[in-house]
Write a protein that holds these residues in place. Structure first.
Motif, PDB file in Angstrom:
ATOM      1  N   GLN A 141      17.491  54.487  19.881  1.00 53.49           N
ATOM      2  CA  GLN A 141      17.580  53.358  20.807  1.00 53.49           C
ATOM      3  C   GLN A 141      18.999  52.804  20.872  1.00 53.49           C
ATOM      4  O   GLN A 141      19.498  52.481  21.957  1.00 53.49           O
ATOM      5  N   VAL A 142      19.648  52.701  19.726  1.00 50.69           N
ATOM      6  CA  VAL A 142      21.038  52.234  19.688  1.00 50.69           C
ATOM      7  C   VAL A 142      21.910  53.165  20.519  1.00 50.69           C
ATOM      8  O   VAL A 142      22.730  52.715  21.333  1.00 50.69           O
ATOM      9  N   SER A 169      24.334  54.095  27.679  1.00 56.53           N
ATOM     10  CA  SER A 169      24.149  53.545  29.022  1.00 56.53           C
ATOM     11  C   SER A 169      25.147  52.423  29.287  1.00 56.53           C
ATOM     12  O   SER A 169      25.629  52.266  30.415  1.00 56.53           O
ATOM     13  N   PHE A 170      25.500  51.665  28.251  1.00 53.88           N
ATOM     14  CA  PHE A 170      26.508  50.624  28.446  1.00 53.88           C
ATOM     15  C   PHE A 170      27.851  51.248  28.797  1.00 53.88           C
ATOM     16  O   PHE A 170      28.573  50.729  29.661  1.00 53.88           O
ATOM     17  N   CYS A 171      28.188  52.345  28.164  1.00 56.47           N
ATOM     18  CA  CYS A 171      29.441  53.049  28.496  1.00 56.47           C
ATOM     19  C   CYS A 171      29.450  53.488  29.962  1.00 56.47           C
ATOM     20  O   CYS A 171      30.500  53.503  30.598  1.00 56.47           O
ATOM     21  N   GLN A 172      28.282  53.821  30.487  1.00 57.11           N
ATOM     22  CA  GLN A 172      28.186  54.231  31.888  1.00 57.11           C
ATOM     23  C   GLN A 172      28.413  53.068  32.843  1.00 57.11           C
ATOM     24  O   GLN A 172      28.945  53.263  33.936  1.00 57.11           O
ATOM     25  N   ILE A 173      28.001  51.873  32.459  1.00 56.77           N
ATOM     26  CA  ILE A 173      28.166  50.734  33.366  1.00 56.77           C
ATOM     27  C   ILE A 173      29.498  50.015  33.187  1.00 56.77           C
ATOM     28  O   ILE A 173      29.952  49.340  34.107  1.00 56.77           O
ATOM     29  N   LYS A 201      32.961  36.875  30.733  1.00 55.98           N
ATOM     30  CA  LYS A 201      32.314  36.411  29.502  1.00 55.98           C
ATOM     31  C   LYS A 201      31.029  37.191  29.234  1.00 55.98           C
ATOM     32  O   LYS A 201      30.752  37.577  28.101  1.00 55.98           O
ATOM     33  N   LEU A 202      30.241  37.403  30.288  1.00 59.72           N
ATOM     34  CA  LEU A 202      28.990  38.159  30.144  1.00 59.72           C
ATOM     35  C   LEU A 202      29.265  39.562  29.621  1.00 59.72           C
ATOM     36  O   LEU A 202      28.650  40.013  28.655  1.00 59.72           O
ATOM     37  N   MET A 203      30.192  40.251  30.257  1.00 53.61           N
ATOM     38  CA  MET A 203      30.457  41.632  29.866  1.00 53.61           C
ATOM     39  C   MET A 203      31.104  41.708  28.485  1.00 53.61           C
ATOM     40  O   MET A 203      30.824  42.621  27.721  1.00 53.61           O
ATOM     41  N   GLN A 204      31.920  40.727  28.151  1.00 52.82           N
ATOM     42  CA  GLN A 204      32.528  40.690  26.820  1.00 52.82           C
ATOM     43  C   GLN A 204      31.453  40.495  25.746  1.00 52.82           C
ATOM     44  O   GLN A 204      31.455  41.157  24.714  1.00 52.82           O
ATOM     45  N   MET A 205      30.503  39.587  26.017  1.00 52.70           N
ATOM     46  CA  MET A 205      29.412  39.342  25.071  1.00 52.70           C
ATOM     47  C   MET A 205      28.550  40.587  24.923  1.00 52.70           C
ATOM     48  O   MET A 205      28.224  40.999  23.813  1.00 52.70           O
ATOM     49  N   VAL A 209      26.609  45.098  21.921  1.00 49.61           N
ATOM     50  CA  VAL A 209      26.211  46.508  21.971  1.00 49.61           C
ATOM     51  C   VAL A 209      27.013  47.326  20.957  1.00 49.61           C
ATOM     52  O   VAL A 209      26.457  48.177  20.260  1.00 49.61           O
ATOM     53  N   ALA A 210      28.302  47.038  20.843  1.00 48.77           N
ATOM     54  CA  ALA A 210      29.139  47.774  19.883  1.00 48.77           C
ATOM     55  C   ALA A 210      28.698  47.536  18.446  1.00 48.77           C
ATOM     56  O   ALA A 210      28.834  48.414  17.592  1.00 48.77           O
ATOM     57  N   GLY A 211      28.140  46.360  18.170  1.00 46.62           N
ATOM     58  CA  GLY A 211      27.732  46.019  16.810  1.00 46.62           C
ATOM     59  C   GLY A 211      26.321  46.410  16.437  1.00 46.62           C
ATOM     60  O   GLY A 211      25.851  46.070  15.354  1.00 46.62           O
ATOM     61  N   LEU A 212      25.648  47.147  17.301  1.00 40.11           N
ATOM     62  CA  LEU A 212      24.240  47.454  17.048  1.00 40.11           C
ATOM     63  C   LEU A 212      23.983  48.315  15.817  1.00 40.11           C
ATOM     64  O   LEU A 212      22.863  48.334  15.311  1.00 40.11           O
ATOM     65  N   TYR A 213      24.972  49.021  15.321  1.00 36.12           N
ATOM     66  CA  TYR A 213      24.744  49.829  14.124  1.00 36.12           C
ATOM     67  C   TYR A 213      24.567  48.960  12.882  1.00 36.12           C
ATOM     68  O   TYR A 213      24.054  49.414  11.875  1.00 36.12           O
ATOM     69  N   ASP A 214      24.998  47.699  12.957  1.00 37.88           N
ATOM     70  CA  ASP A 214      24.787  46.765  11.854  1.00 37.88           C
ATOM     71  C   ASP A 214      24.106  45.524  12.422  1.00 37.88           C
ATOM     72  O   ASP A 214      24.714  44.467  12.585  1.00 37.88           O
ATOM     73  N   GLN A 215      22.822  45.673  12.727  1.00 32.51           N
ATOM     74  CA  GLN A 215      22.080  44.613  13.399  1.00 32.51           C
ATOM     75  C   GLN A 215      21.998  43.352  12.559  1.00 32.51           C
ATOM     76  O   GLN A 215      22.040  42.240  13.092  1.00 32.51           O
ATOM     77  N   GLU A 216      21.932  43.507  11.252  1.00 33.49           N
ATOM     78  CA  GLU A 216      21.867  42.344  10.373  1.00 33.49           C
ATOM     79  C   GLU A 216      23.125  41.488  10.503  1.00 33.49           C
ATOM     80  O   GLU A 216      23.057  40.261  10.505  1.00 33.49           O
ATOM     81  N   ALA A 217      24.279  42.131  10.627  1.00 32.71           N
ATOM     82  CA  ALA A 217      25.539  41.396  10.771  1.00 32.71           C
ATOM     83  C   ALA A 217      25.637  40.700  12.124  1.00 32.71           C
ATOM     84  O   ALA A 217      26.391  39.733  12.269  1.00 32.71           O
ATOM     85  N   LEU A 218      24.885  41.173  13.117  1.00 29.88           N
ATOM     86  CA  LEU A 218      24.903  40.553  14.442  1.00 29.88           C
ATOM     87  C   LEU A 218      24.134  39.243  14.487  1.00 29.88           C
ATOM     88  O   LEU A 218      24.405  38.398  15.342  1.00 29.88           O
ATOM     89  N   VAL A 219      23.190  39.069  13.597  1.00 28.47           N
ATOM     90  CA  VAL A 219      22.317  37.888  13.652  1.00 28.47           C
ATOM     91  C   VAL A 219      23.119  36.582  13.678  1.00 28.47           C
ATOM     92  O   VAL A 219      22.915  35.748  14.567  1.00 28.47           O
ATOM     93  N   PRO A 220      24.062  36.344  12.756  1.00 26.92           N
ATOM     94  CA  PRO A 220      24.788  35.071  12.803  1.00 26.92           C
ATOM     95  C   PRO A 220      25.623  34.913  14.082  1.00 26.92           C
ATOM     96  O   PRO A 220      25.782  33.807  14.587  1.00 26.92           O
ATOM     97  N   VAL A 221      26.122  36.001  14.609  1.00 26.91           N
ATOM     98  CA  VAL A 221      26.905  35.957  15.852  1.00 26.91           C
ATOM     99  C   VAL A 221      25.997  35.519  17.009  1.00 26.91           C
ATOM    100  O   VAL A 221      26.371  34.662  17.824  1.00 26.91           O
TER     101      VAL A 221
END
Length: 139
Positions: A7-8, A14-18, A54-58, A63-75
Motif C-alpha cells: 500500500q505504501v 501514484s503520488f510520483c505520477q501526480i 501548502k496542500l501538495m507540500q503536506m 507520503v514520503a514519510g509513510l515507511y515510518d508511520q509511527e514517526a508521522l503521528v506527531p506531525v
C-alpha cells in the motif's frame, strides 16, 4: 493504522505520477471540495496558489514519510491542532477526503486501480482520524 508495504508503494508511486501536475490536481481538488462542501470556502483566506502549494507540500512530506508511520503521528497531530485555528471542523474531513480521491482518480485514470484507491482511502482515513483526535484533545 498500519499500511502494508504494498500500500505504501502504491501511494508513493501514484503520488510520483501526480506530482508533476501538482497545480492542476490542487485546482481540481479545491473546485471539487467547494462544490461538495461550499461551507469550506471561507476557510481558505490565502491565495489559492499559496494554498495548493501548502496542500501538495503536506501531501508530499506525509507520503514520503509513510515507511515510518509511527514517526508521522506527531506531525499529523500537530497539523490537526493547527487546523483548529483555520476553523476546520470534523465534518469537513469527509468532503476533503472525497475531493482528494476524486482528483486522484481523474488524474490517474486507469492507473487508479481498486488497490490504489483502497490504499489512498485507508491512508487518508488514518490522517483524518489522527488529525481529528488531536483537534478534540485540544478543545
Amino acid at each position: 493504522m498500519s499500511l502494508t508495504q504494498n500500500q505504501v508503494e502504491l501511494i508513493q508511486g501514484s503520488f510520483c505520477q501526480i506530482a508533476p501536475d501538482a497545480s492542476r490536481i490542487a485546482d481540481l481538488f479545491y473546485d471539487t471540495l467547494f462544490e461538495l462542501a461550499p461551507n469550506t470556502r471561507p476557510l481558505f483566506n490565502n491565495s489559492m496558489s499559496l494554498q495548493w502549494q501548502k496542500l501538495m507540500q503536506m501531501l508530499s512530506s506525509t507520503v514520503a514519510g509513510l515507511y515510518d508511520q509511527e514517526a508521522l503521528v506527531p506531525v499529523i497531530q500537530e497539523m490537526g491542532r493547527r487546523h483548529i485555528g483555520y476553523g476546520v471542523k470534523p465534518e469537513h474531513f469527509t468532503p476533503m477526503t472525497d475531493a482528494l480521491i476524486f482528483s486522484l482518480q481523474q488524474h490517474l485514470s486507469s492507473a487508479f486501480t481498486p488497490e490504489v484507491r483502497d490504499a489512498w482511502t485507508e491512508f487518508l482515513q488514518w490522517v483524518s482520524d489522527v488529525m481529528q483526535a488531536a483537534m478534540l484533545a485540544r478543545r
